[in-house]
Design a protein around this motif. Structure first.
Motif, PDB file in Angstrom:
ATOM      1  N   ALA A  14     -19.431   8.871   1.478  1.00 41.67           N
ATOM      2  CA  ALA A  14     -20.711   9.400   0.920  1.00 41.67           C
ATOM      3  C   ALA A  14     -21.789   8.450   1.020  1.00 41.67           C
ATOM      4  N   ALA A  15     -21.326   6.953   0.907  1.00 44.26           N
ATOM      5  CA  ALA A  15     -22.328   5.923   0.654  1.00 44.26           C
ATOM      6  C   ALA A  15     -23.098   5.789   2.273  1.00 44.26           C
ATOM      7  N   HIS A  16     -22.654   6.398   3.323  1.00 47.16           N
ATOM      8  CA  HIS A  16     -23.185   6.242   4.563  1.00 47.16           C
ATOM      9  C   HIS A  16     -23.986   7.204   5.101  1.00 47.16           C
ATOM     10  N   GLY A  17     -24.448   8.117   4.006  1.00 45.07           N
ATOM     11  CA  GLY A  17     -25.459   9.196   4.121  1.00 45.07           C
ATOM     12  C   GLY A  17     -25.000  10.266   4.028  1.00 45.07           C
ATOM     13  N   ASP A  18     -26.068  11.632   4.138  1.00 46.95           N
ATOM     14  CA  ASP A  18     -25.765  12.876   3.829  1.00 46.95           C
ATOM     15  C   ASP A  18     -24.843  13.543   4.857  1.00 46.95           C
ATOM     16  N   MET A  19     -25.229  13.257   6.165  1.00 48.76           N
ATOM     17  CA  MET A  19     -24.598  13.867   7.319  1.00 48.76           C
ATOM     18  C   MET A  19     -24.332  12.905   8.261  1.00 48.76           C
ATOM     19  N   ALA A  20     -23.436  13.184   9.444  1.00 47.11           N
ATOM     20  CA  ALA A  20     -23.300  12.537  10.325  1.00 47.11           C
ATOM     21  C   ALA A  20     -22.870  13.122  11.670  1.00 47.11           C
ATOM     22  N   THR A  21     -23.460  12.893  12.880  1.00 43.41           N
ATOM     23  CA  THR A  21     -22.898  13.480  13.986  1.00 43.41           C
ATOM     24  C   THR A  21     -22.144  12.615  14.956  1.00 43.41           C
ATOM     25  N   ASN A  22     -21.397  13.324  15.679  1.00 37.11           N
ATOM     26  CA  ASN A  22     -20.387  12.683  16.665  1.00 37.11           C
ATOM     27  C   ASN A  22     -20.986  12.700  18.060  1.00 37.11           C
ATOM     28  N   ALA A  23     -22.208  13.087  18.092  1.00 39.25           N
ATOM     29  CA  ALA A  23     -22.860  13.439  19.527  1.00 39.25           C
ATOM     30  C   ALA A  23     -22.749  12.186  20.500  1.00 39.25           C
ATOM     31  N   ALA A  24     -22.999  11.257  19.815  1.00 34.69           N
ATOM     32  CA  ALA A  24     -22.857  10.019  20.869  1.00 34.69           C
ATOM     33  C   ALA A  24     -21.570   9.739  21.590  1.00 34.69           C
ATOM     34  N   MET A  25     -20.449   9.843  20.524  1.00 30.06           N
ATOM     35  CA  MET A  25     -19.095   9.628  20.790  1.00 30.06           C
ATOM     36  C   MET A  25     -18.571  10.440  21.890  1.00 30.06           C
ATOM     37  N   VAL A  26     -18.931  11.731  21.547  1.00 32.59           N
ATOM     38  CA  VAL A  26     -18.277  12.765  22.573  1.00 32.59           C
ATOM     39  C   VAL A  26     -18.983  12.903  23.895  1.00 32.59           C
ATOM     40  N   LEU A  27     -20.152  12.483  23.858  1.00 31.60           N
ATOM     41  CA  LEU A  27     -21.031  12.622  25.165  1.00 31.60           C
ATOM     42  C   LEU A  27     -20.962  11.189  26.103  1.00 31.60           C
TER      43      LEU A  27
END
Length: 572
Positions: free
Chosen positions: A41-54
């Motif tokens: 939770a210290a890393h933010g409120d949300m995260a996206t994997n977009a860069a990793m999967v694309l």
């Protein structure tokens, strides 16, 4: 409102902008792009994997994609900042106003948390389906609660659900029931009897014996089975089904349909189902290899009618008709599922006990073959329940004879507690049900912890209502308030994951976590008066503060309704 779905839509829009700008190649599939809570939770409120999967299909480094995506997301009003971490994870901090908006919308949204996965498609959920030979026992209880909660969850997410009970009244066990009832009939006439040859000794058949005496008088005394077996079987089965319906009602369960196995015999339905498989080249005469563990001396090879279930994922082909011409146990089950398919269901779910593990592949093979692979069957196995009280195993029930009856559990702790506790573990994991812990009022008791959170919410709202203070515009600023808002935002996402995976226990886990965040905020208010929901002499501040417990109450109530548990208005 679904905050995670909204954010994912923004991410997809940004990726499409990058495609138009030439930062990404044309034709990329964004289907696996997700927005989730960060692991920390210290890393933010949300995260996206977009860069990793694309990265691989785009031929780019993940970090390059993330760094190009970050400023586009940072420009959104709902985002306070976006940062790239590690090889290309993109973490998002939401603007404080986003949390206030979310909390304010939840009480106004009667559909909050609902995700239309089913789109009105029809699903049949078959559960309990206990042999009609006595009251339901604690093992049936877990399957009943799991199946009912799963049915609720699917209905909550847009499926047209039929709750069904398959009455196993076509096998030898109902003959044993009839003989057991006859023994109680003899007792009702003052005869001494012995319960032998596997007959059922439970006290629940005493009333059946008395009722048979009232019905036929002494007409069956000293008479052979040819005189009384058929009528005793029918009478006792009906009595047991009445008992089972009563047990289910005690748990708050009402079935849409009871389907009799016996109705498949003599009606052509079994023959029709097997003929359907035969027409597809899946029925043949053959001899199976000896089962594992059988020596040649133990094994007598016999030619049987077999279903080529290995063509649909099974380990071995399965017999459907014995060498003597009678149907195997598997044949009516095939016909029963053929009937479900014929009724037009788009998906089937069977909830079985742990001892049916060997039945899963053959049943899935049959449904696949009968539906040409168009109707999925998911089989859920419920592991055993270990009953104890203060760590000491619970003794057997006289009512059941050799088992602890469902009604004993419900009478001891209540239906709501029973249901919640049965969902505090995944269905395929063993569960220990400690009667003492189930009713203790501590944080370690998840039922109490969740219900206490809801009762606290309701107490605040009742006080505000009595003072004539209506909820106003939410103001979410403190870290503890934001933590509760984060939990609220996760509800639609958790519901979707639980429904897709047929895992209603996820709702119970989520409610416990939400309750924990709410209790932490409540306790923090004990030391920081500005965080209290009731602000003495300041109706405007109270109006803003009570929106949060109002939202929490809405979500806990919705989650408990999925579990089939009544929310507590107050704790006694």
């Amino acid at each position: 409102m679904n905050l995670y779905a909204e954010m994912r839509a923004h991410v997809i829009d940004a990726l499409e902008e990058m495609t138009r700008a030439g930062d990404l190649p044309e034709g990329l599939d964004f289907g696996n792009v997700a927005v989730e809570p960060p692991r920390d939770a210290a890393h933010g409120d949300m995260a996206t994997n977009a860069a990793m999967v694309l990265a691989k299909p785009a031929g780019r480094k993940p970090r390059e994609i993330a760094e190009a995506l970050a400023p586009r997301l940072s420009a959104l009003d709902m985002v306070d900042g976006a940062s790239v971490a590690g090889p290309g994870f993109l973490n998002l901090d939401l603007a404080p106003g986003t949390w206030s908006t979310l909390v304010g919308r939840v009480p106004q949204d009667a559909e909050y948390g609902r995700v239309d996965l089913g789109r009105g498609r029809r699903v049949n959920v078959e559960y309990v389906s206990a042999n009609p030979t006595g009251p339901l026992h604690v093992g049936h209880t877990r399957g009943a609660v799991f199946g009912d909660a799963l049915a609720n969850l699917l209905a909550f997410t847009g499926w047209d659900v039929t709750r069904e009970y398959y009455i196993n009244d076509g096998g030898a066990q109902v003959d044993t029931l009839a003989r057991s009832a006859y023994l109680r009939y003899l007792q009702a006439h003052g005869r001494e009897v012995d319960f032998v040859d596997g007959t059922y000794p439970g006290d629940y058949l005493i009333a059946v014996g008395e009722a048979l005496k009232d019905r036929v008088g002494d007409a069956w005394l000293d008479r052979g089975e040819e005189v009384w077996l058929d009528e005793a079987r029918s009478f006792a089965t009906d009595a047991m089904m009445d008992l089972i319906r009563s047990d289910l009602a005690a748990l708050g369960i009402e079935m849409d349909r009871f389907f009799s196995e016996k109705s498949l015999y003599g009606t052509g339905r079994i023959e029709e189902a097997i003929a359907t498989l035969d027409a597809r080249g899946l029925i043949y005469r053959g001899t199976l290899e000896p089962p594992k563990g059988k020596t040649p001396e133990d094994w007598e090879p016999r030619e049987q009618v077999l279903f080529r279930s290995t063509d649909h994922g099974d380990d071995v082909d399965r017999p459907v008709r014995k060498s003597d011409g009678s149907w195997t146990y598997f044949a009516p089950d095939i016909a029963y599922h053929w009937d479900k398919i014929d009724r037009g269901f788009d998906a089937l779910i069977d909830v079985f006990g742990a001892d049916h593990g060997g039945y899963v592949k053959r049943m899935k093979a049959a449904v696949s073959a009968l539906s040409d692979g168009k109707v999925p069957l998911d089989v859920k196995l419920c592991q055993l329940v270990k009953l104890s009280k203060d760590g000491t195993p619970v003794t057997m029930s006289k009512r059941g004879g050799t088992f602890v009856a469902l009604r004993d559990v419900v009478d001891e702790v209540g239906a709501d507690v029973t249901r919640f506790v049965m969902l505090t573990r995944k269905n395929d994991a063993p569960l220990e049900f400690d009667f003492a812990k189930a009713v203790e009022q501590t944080k370690d008791n998840p039922v109490f912890y969740v219900q206490y959170a809801h009762a606290r919410c309701r107490s605040v709202l009742r006080k505000a209502e009595a003072a004539g203070i209506a909820s106003g515009t939410a103001e979410i600023t403190d870290a503890a308030e934001i933590e509760v808002a984060r939990r609220l935002a996760e509800f639609p996402r958790i519901v979707e994951i639980a429904a897709r995976n047929h895992e209603p226990h996820r709702i119970a886990f989520y409610l416990y976590d939400l309750a924990g965040s709410f209790h932490a905020l409540w306790n923090k208010g004990n030391d920081a008066p500005g965080l209290r929901f009731w602000q003495e002499s300041d109706p405007r501040a109270t109006s803003a503060k009570i929106v949060l417990p109002q939202a929490v109450s809405v979500v806990i109530s919705a989650g408990l309704s999925i579990l089939g548990v009544t929310p507590a208005e107050e704790m006694r």
